[in-house]
Design a protein around this motif. Structure first.
Motif, PDB file in Angstrom:
ATOM      1  N   ARG A 101       0.580  -1.162  -0.109  1.00  0.00           N
ATOM      2  CA  ARG A 101       0.043   0.245  -0.368  1.00  0.00           C
ATOM      3  C   ARG A 101       1.390   1.522   0.293  1.00  0.00           C
ATOM      4  O   ARG A 101       0.378   2.245  -0.553  1.00  0.00           O
ATOM      5  CB  ARG A 101      -0.967  -0.120   1.029  1.00  0.00           C
ATOM      6  CG  ARG A 101      -2.348  -0.032   1.467  1.00  0.00           C
ATOM      7  CD  ARG A 101      -3.182  -0.793   2.651  1.00  0.00           C
ATOM      8  NE  ARG A 101      -2.005  -0.994   3.967  1.00  0.00           N
ATOM      9  CZ  ARG A 101      -2.416  -0.994   5.107  1.00  0.00           C
ATOM     10  NH1 ARG A 101      -3.834  -0.681   4.342  1.00  0.00           N
ATOM     11  NH2 ARG A 101      -2.015  -0.995   5.730  1.00  0.00           N
ATOM     12  N   ALA A 102       2.512   1.489   0.866  1.00  0.00           N
ATOM     13  CA  ALA A 102       2.695   2.321   0.158  1.00  0.00           C
ATOM     14  C   ALA A 102       3.775   2.888  -1.297  1.00  0.00           C
ATOM     15  O   ALA A 102       4.578   4.038  -1.008  1.00  0.00           O
ATOM     16  CB  ALA A 102       4.047   2.394   1.262  1.00  0.00           C
ATOM     17  N   LEU A 103       3.674   1.668  -1.475  1.00  0.00           N
ATOM     18  CA  LEU A 103       4.488   1.554  -2.862  1.00  0.00           C
ATOM     19  C   LEU A 103       3.138   1.949  -4.165  1.00  0.00           C
ATOM     20  O   LEU A 103       3.687   2.701  -5.295  1.00  0.00           O
ATOM     21  CB  LEU A 103       4.796  -0.053  -3.461  1.00  0.00           C
ATOM     22  CG  LEU A 103       6.297  -0.126  -2.383  1.00  0.00           C
ATOM     23  CD1 LEU A 103       6.415  -1.239  -1.798  1.00  0.00           C
ATOM     24  CD2 LEU A 103       7.206   0.686  -2.386  1.00  0.00           C
ATOM     25  N   LEU A 104       2.496   1.404  -4.737  1.00  0.00           N
ATOM     26  CA  LEU A 104       1.564   0.872  -5.902  1.00  0.00           C
ATOM     27  C   LEU A 104       0.479   2.295  -5.946  1.00  0.00           C
ATOM     28  O   LEU A 104      -0.411   1.997  -4.691  1.00  0.00           O
ATOM     29  CB  LEU A 104       0.758  -0.520  -5.153  1.00  0.00           C
ATOM     30  CG  LEU A 104      -0.045  -1.456  -6.525  1.00  0.00           C
ATOM     31  CD1 LEU A 104       1.429  -1.618  -7.734  1.00  0.00           C
ATOM     32  CD2 LEU A 104      -0.518  -2.399  -6.794  1.00  0.00           C
ATOM     33  N   GLY A 105       1.017   2.214  -6.748  1.00  0.00           N
ATOM     34  CA  GLY A 105       0.583   3.928  -7.660  1.00  0.00           C
ATOM     35  C   GLY A 105      -1.219   3.776  -7.214  1.00  0.00           C
ATOM     36  O   GLY A 105      -1.637   4.830  -7.384  1.00  0.00           O
ATOM     37  N   ASP A 106      -1.478   2.928  -8.170  1.00  0.00           N
ATOM     38  CA  ASP A 106      -3.112   2.633  -8.688  1.00  0.00           C
ATOM     39  C   ASP A 106      -3.812   1.248  -7.237  1.00  0.00           C
ATOM     40  O   ASP A 106      -3.192   0.006  -7.676  1.00  0.00           O
ATOM     41  CB  ASP A 106      -3.323   2.443 -10.324  1.00  0.00           C
ATOM     42  CG  ASP A 106      -2.657   3.190 -10.351  1.00  0.00           C
ATOM     43  OD1 ASP A 106      -2.899   4.706 -10.312  1.00  0.00           O
ATOM     44  OD2 ASP A 106      -2.015   3.419 -11.125  1.00  0.00           O
TER      45      ASP A 106
ATOM     46  N   PRO B  88      -9.182   3.174 -13.043  1.00  0.00           N
ATOM     47  CA  PRO B  88      -9.446   2.884 -14.322  1.00  0.00           C
ATOM     48  C   PRO B  88      -8.695   3.161 -14.790  1.00  0.00           C
ATOM     49  O   PRO B  88      -7.060   2.788 -15.810  1.00  0.00           O
ATOM     50  CB  PRO B  88     -10.388   3.881 -14.748  1.00  0.00           C
ATOM     51  CG  PRO B  88     -10.852   4.478 -12.878  1.00  0.00           C
ATOM     52  CD  PRO B  88     -10.371   3.854 -12.411  1.00  0.00           C
ATOM     53  N   ILE B  89      -7.274   3.896 -14.471  1.00  0.00           N
ATOM     54  CA  ILE B  89      -5.958   4.562 -14.499  1.00  0.00           C
ATOM     55  C   ILE B  89      -4.885   3.296 -14.178  1.00  0.00           C
ATOM     56  O   ILE B  89      -5.345   2.814 -12.360  1.00  0.00           O
ATOM     57  CB  ILE B  89      -5.514   6.101 -14.858  1.00  0.00           C
ATOM     58  CG1 ILE B  89      -5.782   6.068 -13.222  1.00  0.00           C
ATOM     59  CG2 ILE B  89      -6.222   6.237 -15.766  1.00  0.00           C
ATOM     60  CD1 ILE B  89      -4.749   7.684 -12.710  1.00  0.00           C
ATOM     61  N   GLN B  90      -4.021   2.980 -14.899  1.00  0.00           N
ATOM     62  CA  GLN B  90      -3.104   2.252 -13.820  1.00  0.00           C
ATOM     63  C   GLN B  90      -1.401   2.486 -14.383  1.00  0.00           C
ATOM     64  O   GLN B  90      -0.339   1.802 -14.656  1.00  0.00           O
ATOM     65  CB  GLN B  90      -2.977   0.671 -14.547  1.00  0.00           C
ATOM     66  CG  GLN B  90      -4.655  -0.164 -13.748  1.00  0.00           C
ATOM     67  CD  GLN B  90      -3.672  -0.302 -12.757  1.00  0.00           C
ATOM     68  OE1 GLN B  90      -3.149  -0.248 -11.284  1.00  0.00           O
ATOM     69  NE2 GLN B  90      -5.389  -0.243 -12.063  1.00  0.00           N
ATOM     70  N   ASN B  91      -1.637   3.919 -13.845  1.00  0.00           N
ATOM     71  CA  ASN B  91       0.011   4.605 -14.966  1.00  0.00           C
ATOM     72  C   ASN B  91       0.199   5.080 -13.583  1.00  0.00           C
ATOM     73  O   ASN B  91       1.731   6.190 -13.404  1.00  0.00           O
ATOM     74  CB  ASN B  91      -0.246   5.224 -15.425  1.00  0.00           C
ATOM     75  CG  ASN B  91      -1.024   7.116 -15.225  1.00  0.00           C
ATOM     76  OD1 ASN B  91      -2.065   7.037 -14.033  1.00  0.00           O
ATOM     77  ND2 ASN B  91      -1.085   8.518 -15.848  1.00  0.00           N
ATOM     78  N   GLY B  92      -0.158   4.928 -11.954  1.00  0.00           N
ATOM     79  CA  GLY B  92       0.766   5.358 -11.100  1.00  0.00           C
ATOM     80  C   GLY B  92       0.552   6.269 -10.565  1.00  0.00           C
ATOM     81  O   GLY B  92       0.902   7.108  -9.181  1.00  0.00           O
ATOM     82  N   LEU B  93      -0.559   7.316 -11.365  1.00  0.00           N
ATOM     83  CA  LEU B  93      -0.669   8.279 -11.221  1.00  0.00           C
ATOM     84  C   LEU B  93      -2.817   8.540  -9.665  1.00  0.00           C
ATOM     85  O   LEU B  93      -2.559  10.329  -9.836  1.00  0.00           O
ATOM     86  CB  LEU B  93      -1.097   9.620 -12.213  1.00  0.00           C
ATOM     87  CG  LEU B  93       0.383   9.247 -13.028  1.00  0.00           C
ATOM     88  CD1 LEU B  93       0.585  10.067 -14.061  1.00  0.00           C
ATOM     89  CD2 LEU B  93       1.252   9.991 -12.068  1.00  0.00           C
ATOM     90  N   SER B  94      -2.906   7.455  -9.930  1.00  0.00           N
ATOM     91  CA  SER B  94      -3.990   7.685  -8.823  1.00  0.00           C
ATOM     92  C   SER B  94      -3.664   9.040  -8.418  1.00  0.00           C
ATOM     93  O   SER B  94      -5.144   9.579  -7.372  1.00  0.00           O
ATOM     94  CB  SER B  94      -4.855   6.289  -8.389  1.00  0.00           C
ATOM     95  OG  SER B  94      -4.902   5.546  -9.808  1.00  0.00           O
ATOM     96  N   PHE B  95      -3.129   8.387  -6.883  1.00  0.00           N
ATOM     97  CA  PHE B  95      -3.444   9.129  -5.949  1.00  0.00           C
ATOM     98  C   PHE B  95      -2.757  10.995  -5.841  1.00  0.00           C
ATOM     99  O   PHE B  95      -3.732  11.520  -4.725  1.00  0.00           O
ATOM    100  CB  PHE B  95      -2.668   9.121  -4.886  1.00  0.00           C
ATOM    101  CG  PHE B  95      -2.345   7.745  -4.078  1.00  0.00           C
ATOM    102  CD1 PHE B  95      -3.295   7.662  -2.606  1.00  0.00           C
ATOM    103  CD2 PHE B  95      -2.581   6.464  -4.902  1.00  0.00           C
ATOM    104  CE1 PHE B  95      -3.798   6.381  -2.241  1.00  0.00           C
ATOM    105  CE2 PHE B  95      -2.599   5.023  -3.605  1.00  0.00           C
ATOM    106  CZ  PHE B  95      -3.228   5.609  -2.873  1.00  0.00           C
TER     107      PHE B  95
END
Ligand SMILES: C[S@@+](CC[C@H](N)C(=O)[O-])C[C@H]1O[C@@H](n2cnc3c(N)ncnc32)[C@H](O)[C@@H]1O
Length: 294
Positions: A215-220, A225-232
């Protein structure tokens, strides 16, 4: 005759050196020895080296890591504070000069060990800072609380002694009503959110994946719907856009991953309406922080 532990110990530096290289092995062994207490069992050092040979991060074995002038506790699975985070937090501390006559309200999202707000509280003048650190992980909040005690940063101000305050709070940054109630309007919002895209997560070393919280690492999130690490960053920008969250003159500092800075700058422009942004590069030449001023 040599004691069994002496015998094993004489072989361990060689094994460490073949894993880490001679200079790193020498340094790590020195730090492990320095961390031993007189009450430790004679086999403690051997066990520490064995854990290291299994791939456990040194900071978890030592139990602490330096962060600026602070020495912070480290416990798995909470993320070990990184040197790049230390670098920009020191830089941020130097760009602002809060005063006790008008204390700043600081919100650190995804606080983990509490490293960012604790360093700000330590460096800024006593009585000038009231910081909140939010994290979804109970272990992180316990660690941030222990770190605050270790750094002598209280969770409450007292009438007679001027001090900075840090309050670690268990919560989900998606719950914006809860965030707002903490202390809005905020003068400073910081975050080092999870930002690793799923395909890059698979390539991380075992010493990261086996010990540090997913949970500290995975951005999505898997359902995102997006899986580019930018959800947060999208979530944070939508929160910042809400009325009454940022005070006039506020500063926002968001740590970003490799090649994410321009996309995050764009998210802050488009979703948070923050026009005045800049990108900070870390000492290793990577674009590391998107800074916005209101
Ligand atoms: C990259 S770590 C950063 C920790 C610390 N700020 C640092 O720089 O070392 C991200 C943190 O975000 C927390 N986190 C993940 N999802 C969250 C959510 N939805 N709400 C709040 N915190 C969350 C994780 O538990 C983790 O501690």
């Amino acid at each position: 005759m040599r004691s069994p532990s002496g015998n094993v110990l004489s072989q361990l530096p060689k094994k460490l050196a073949s894993l880490l290289g001679c200079e790193s092995a020498r340094l790590e062994l020195k730090w492990m020895k320095e961390s031993l207490r007189p009450s430790d069992h004679p086999s403690t050092l051997q066990k520490m080296v064995e854990r290291r040979l299994q791939g456990e991060p040194l900071q978890y074995i030592l139990g602490t890591t330096p962060f600026g002038p602070l020495s912070l506790l480290c416990r798995p699975p909470t993320l070990i504070p990184r040197p790049e985070t230390e670098d920009w937090t020191l830089r941020l501390a130097n760009t602002t000069s809060p005063k006790s006559s008008r204390p700043l309200s600081v919100l650190d999202l995804c606080t983990g060990s509490g490293c960012i707000p604790l360093l700000l509280c330590h460096l800024w003048p006593p009585g000038s800072t009231r910081a909140f650190g939010v994290d979804i992980s109970k272990q992180a909040i316990k660690l941030a609380t222990d770190n605050a005690a270790r750094c002598n940063i209280p969770a409450h101000s007292s009438a007679d002694i001027l001090c900075n305050v840090f309050v670690p709070v268990l919560g989900d940054l998606r719950d914006t009503i809860f965030l707002k109630k903490l202390g809005a309007p905020f003068d400073v919002v910081t975050a080092n959110p999870p930002y690793i895209p799923e395909q890059e997560y698979d390539q991380l070393s075992a010493s990261v994946k086996d010990y540090e919280d997913l949970r500290a690492l995975l951005g999505d999130l898997p359902e995102s719907p997006i899986q580019n690490g930018l959800s947060f960053y999208h979530l944070i920008a939508r929160f910042l856009a809400e009325k009454g969250i940022l005070r006039n003159g506020a500063t926002v500092a968001l740590e970003v991953g490799d090649r994410q800075a321009e996309a995050v700058e764009n998210i802050l422009h488009c979703s948070a309406g923050l026009r005045h942004t800049e990108i900070w590069t870390d000492p290793w030449g990577k674009q590391r922080v998107v800074l916005a001023r209101v």
